[in-house]
Design an enzyme around this catalytic site. Structure first.
Site, PDB file in Angstrom:
ATOM      1  N   SER A 214      32.781 107.889 124.796  1.00  0.00           N
ATOM      2  CA  SER A 214      33.142 108.662 123.605  1.00  0.00           C
ATOM      3  C   SER A 214      34.646 108.555 123.349  1.00  0.00           C
ATOM      4  O   SER A 214      35.138 107.458 123.096  1.00  0.00           O
ATOM      5  CB  SER A 214      32.671 110.108 123.760  1.00  0.00           C
ATOM      6  OG  SER A 214      32.683 110.777 122.524  1.00  0.00           O
ATOM      7  N   GLU A 330      22.087 108.989 119.591  1.00  0.00           N
ATOM      8  CA  GLU A 330      23.390 109.632 119.793  1.00  0.00           C
ATOM      9  C   GLU A 330      23.382 111.078 119.308  1.00  0.00           C
ATOM     10  O   GLU A 330      23.919 111.972 119.964  1.00  0.00           O
ATOM     11  CB  GLU A 330      24.489 108.833 119.081  1.00  0.00           C
ATOM     12  CG  GLU A 330      24.783 107.470 119.702  1.00  0.00           C
ATOM     13  CD  GLU A 330      25.640 107.556 120.953  1.00  0.00           C
ATOM     14  OE1 GLU A 330      26.057 108.663 121.323  1.00  0.00           O
ATOM     15  OE2 GLU A 330      25.897 106.503 121.555  1.00  0.00           O
ATOM     16  N   HIS A 437      23.926 111.486 123.047  1.00  0.00           N
ATOM     17  CA  HIS A 437      25.329 111.174 123.282  1.00  0.00           C
ATOM     18  C   HIS A 437      25.774 111.705 124.644  1.00  0.00           C
ATOM     19  O   HIS A 437      25.491 112.841 125.006  1.00  0.00           O
ATOM     20  CB  HIS A 437      26.175 111.806 122.172  1.00  0.00           C
ATOM     21  CG  HIS A 437      27.622 111.419 122.222  1.00  0.00           C
ATOM     22  ND1 HIS A 437      28.056 110.125 122.063  1.00  0.00           N
ATOM     23  CD2 HIS A 437      28.748 112.168 122.421  1.00  0.00           C
ATOM     24  CE1 HIS A 437      29.368 110.083 122.144  1.00  0.00           C
ATOM     25  NE2 HIS A 437      29.816 111.308 122.382  1.00  0.00           N
TER      26      HIS A 437
END
Length: 526
Positions: A214, A330, A437
Site C-alpha cells: 500500500s 482490494e 486490501h
C-alpha cells in the site's frame, strides 16, 4: 542459610552472564550495538537503531540528518518510538508502546549462523496511507525471512503533516530548494544507512531489495523513480500501490507550498519558528481533521524531479527486477455503488454519473446485467480505481522502459473466518469474495502465526509458504522461481502478459483484464 544465598547469588550471576554472552554485538559506523538472540529460530535481532537524528525542534521539516555517534554499547533490544499518528486502521497492532516525532529508527533481523557469503537484504516499508503504520507491526516481522538466509529490515519514517508538509519558507531554507517529501527522504536515508552499515551484519550492500505494501508499495515506486535512491537498490517488490494517478500522484511544489501556507494561516503561525514551536500533538490533531491538510508528495525538483509516471515513461528509473501485484478484491463493491442496492439499474446509473460519455464503454468492460454480475464488476471497478490500475501502470511502464524482468501477481486467497471465543464466524459481507486490501502481508512475510484474529488453516500456511518462497527467491536472485514452485514467467516489452495467481492452487495465467486497464489508462491520462 548464608551458604544457600551465596550459591543462589552466584547462580543468578552465572545465568545472567551466560545470557549476556549470547546477546549478539555489532559495531556499525555510529557505535556498538547489542541485540538479542532467539534460540528457537536461530535469529539475531537489533531493534530501535537510530539511522538519523531525531527530526524535532529546528529539524522538524528538514531532510534527515546523519545519526549521532555514541560511546559504549547501545542496547538494541526493543522497538523505539513510532511516528506521530492517530489510530486510523483497526488491523494495525504495534509492539512499540511509545509515539514521538523522534521516530527515525529501524529494526534488523539477521541469521545468527555466520555465512561464508554475504547475505541478501530486504528493506520493508510499512503501509498505512502515509498517516499510520510502524516497523514494529508483527505482520512485517523479519524473523521468518531471516530464517531463509535474508537480512530483513523494517524502517520507520515520518507520516502525515510531519512527513509531507511543504511551505515556501521551507523551500527557501533548503539547500536543494525543495520541501514536502520528508517521509520519502527518511526512507532514502535508511537506504544510505544500509549501504554504509549492512556489511557489519554480514549483508551484501550490492544485493538490496526494497519492498512494501500500500503506502509502502507506493514508496517503493517513488524510491525507484528518485535519482537519490535508484542506485541504492538491486530489486523492488510492490504490493498494491504506485505513486501514479489516481492513487497518490504527487502535487506540484507550488501547490504543496500553497497547501502549507493555508495550514500556517489556519494555525495563526507567522513564521517557521512559530510552526516549529507548535506541539506535535497539536499539529497531529489539526491535520487529522477533514479538510485541514492535503497529504501528498511533491514534485520538488530534488527527490522527484518529475512525476514518477513521467520518470518511468522516460526510462529514467532504477533498472532493477520488479515483482509487483495486487489483491483480487482490494475493496468491496460498495466502494463504487455506495449505499445503493447492487441492481443493474442502480449500477448503470452510477456508471453514467461517474463516467458520463464513457459509460457505455465502462459497461462493456465491467458488465452488470444481473445482481451477481454487478457485485463482481463493481468490486473490480472500485478496486481498479482505488489501487489496482496504478499498480498495473507501474508494471506496464517498467516492462516497456526498464531493462530487467517484471514479475506480476494477483493474490486471491481469501482470509479464513475470524476467531472469537474459541469458535469461528464470518463477518465479511458476501461481496468480499477474494483477497482484500493488505490481506497478503502475513502470507508474503511468513507471519500468519502472529495474527490471532483469523482461524488459519493448513491451506493458508501452504499459500504462505508459496508466496514467501517466491519473495525469498526474488530477494536472493532477482528471480522468484525455484524450489519446485509453479513456474512464473516475467513480462517484458512485447511479450505475452502473464501473471501468477497466488492461491491454494497457485498457477500462471494469461492477462484477461488488459482492456480494463487500457481504458483507465486513457481515462486517467487526460
Amino acid at each position: 542459610m548464608r551458604t544457600y544465598f551465596t550459591f543462589l547469588t552466584l547462580l543468578i550471576f552465572m545465568i545472567s552472564s551466560a545470557t549476556a554472552q549470547n546477546n549478539p554485538q555489532v559495531k556499525i559506523s555510529n557505535g556498538a550495538l547489542e541485540g538479542t538472540f532467539n534460540v528457537a529460530t536461530g535469529v539475531n535481532s537489533f531493534k530501535g537503531i537510530p539511522y538519523a537524528l531525531p527530526p524535532v525542534g529546528d529539524l522538524r521539516w528538514k531532510e534527515p540528518q546523519p545519526a549521532a555517534n555514541w560511546t559504549g554499547v547501545l542496547k538494541a533490544d526493543h522497538f523505539s518510538h513510532m511516528a506521530m499518528q492517530k489510530r486510523v486502521y483497526s488491523d494495525m497492532i504495534f509492539r512499540a508502546d511509545t509515539m514521538s516525532e523522534d521516530c527515525l529508527y529501524l529494526n534488523v533481523w539477521v541469521p545468527a549462523k555466520q555465512s561464508a557469503k554475504k547475505l541478501p537484504v530486504l528493506v520493508y516499508f510499512y503501509g498505512g496511507g502515509f498517516v499510520s503504520g510502524d516497523g514494529s507491526e508483527p505482520r512485517y516481522d523479519g524473523e521468518s525471512m531471516a530464517q531463509k538466509g535474508i537480512i530483513a529490515i523494517t524502517v520507520n519514517y515520518r507520516l502525515g503533516i510531519f512527513g509531507f508538509f511543504a511551505h515556501p519558507e521551507l523551500t527557501k531554507e533548503s539547500a536543494h530548494h525543495a520541501s514536502g517529501n520528508y517521509g520519502l527522504l527518511d526512507q532514502n536515508a535508511a537506504l544510505r544507512w544500509v549501504q554504509a552499515n549492512i556489511a557489519a551484519f554480514g549483508g551484501d550492500p550490492k544485493l538490496v531489495t526494497i519492498a512494501g505494501e500500500s503506502a509502502g508499495s507506493i514508496s517503493v515506486s517513488a524510491q525507484m523513480a528518485s535519482p537519490l535512491s535508484k542506485d541504492l537498490i538491486n530489486g523492488a517488490i510492490g504490493e498494491s500501490g504506485a505513486m501514479i494517478k489516481p492513487t497518490t500522484p504527487p502535487m506540484s511544489l507550488a501547490d504543496g507550498e500553497q497547501n502549507g501556507v493555508n495550514v500556517a494561516t489556519n494555525l495563526k503561525a507567522n513564521s517557521l519558528a512559530e510552526l516549529r514551536a507548535i506541539s506535535a500533538d497539536q499539529l497531529l490533531d489539526y491535520a487529522a481533521k477533514p479538510g485541514n491538510f492535503r497529504l501528498s508528495a511533491t514534485v520538488d525538483g530534488y527527490f522527484l524531479p518529475k512525476t514518477p509516471a513521467a520518470i518511468f515513461a522516460a526510462g529514467e528509473q532504477a533498472h532493477v527486477p520488479l515483482l509487483v501485484g495486487w489483491n483480487s478484491t482490494e475493496v468491496p463493491y460498495q466502494a463504487f455503488t455506495g449505499g445503493d442496492m447492487p441492481t443493474p439499474e442502480n449500477y448503470a446509473a452510477k456508471v453514467k454519473q461517474q463516467f458520463g460519455d464513457n459509460a457505455a464503454e465502462v459497461l462493456k468492460l465491467y458488465p452488470g446485467s444481473t445482481q451477481e454480475e454487478v457485485i463482481k464488476s463493481a468490486t473490480a471497478l472500485a478496486s481498479d480505481r482505488f489501487i489496482a490500475y496504478s499498480t498495473w501502470k507501474w508494471a506496464d511502464l517498467q516492462a516497456k522502459t526498464g531493462t530487467k524482468p517484471v514479475y506480476r501477481y494477483v493474490f486471491s486467497c481469501p482470509r479464513p473466518p475470524e476467531v472469537h471465543g474459541g469458535s469461528t464466524f464470518t463477518k465479511l459481507p458476501p461481496a468480499m469474495v477474494g483477497a482484500s486490501h493488505a490481506s497478503e502481508i502475513e502470507f508474503a512475510m511468513g507471519n500468519l502465526q502472529y495474527d490471532k484474529v483469523y482461524a488459519w488453516t493448513a491451506d493458508d500456511y501452504k499459500v504462505s509458504a508459496t508466496m514467501q518462497n517466491y519473495f525469498a527467491n526474488f530477494i536472493k536472485t532477482g528471480n522468484p522461481n525455484g524450489g519446485g514452485l509453479p513456474v512464473w514467467t516475467p513480462n517484458t516489452n512485447g511479450s505475452p502478459v502473464n501473471f501468477i495467481n497466488i492461491n491454494i492452487d497457485t498457477k500462471l495465467q494469461p492477462e484477461t483484464d488488459g482492456g480494463r486497464y487500457l481504458f483507465l489508462d486513457k481515462f486517467y491520462s487526460k
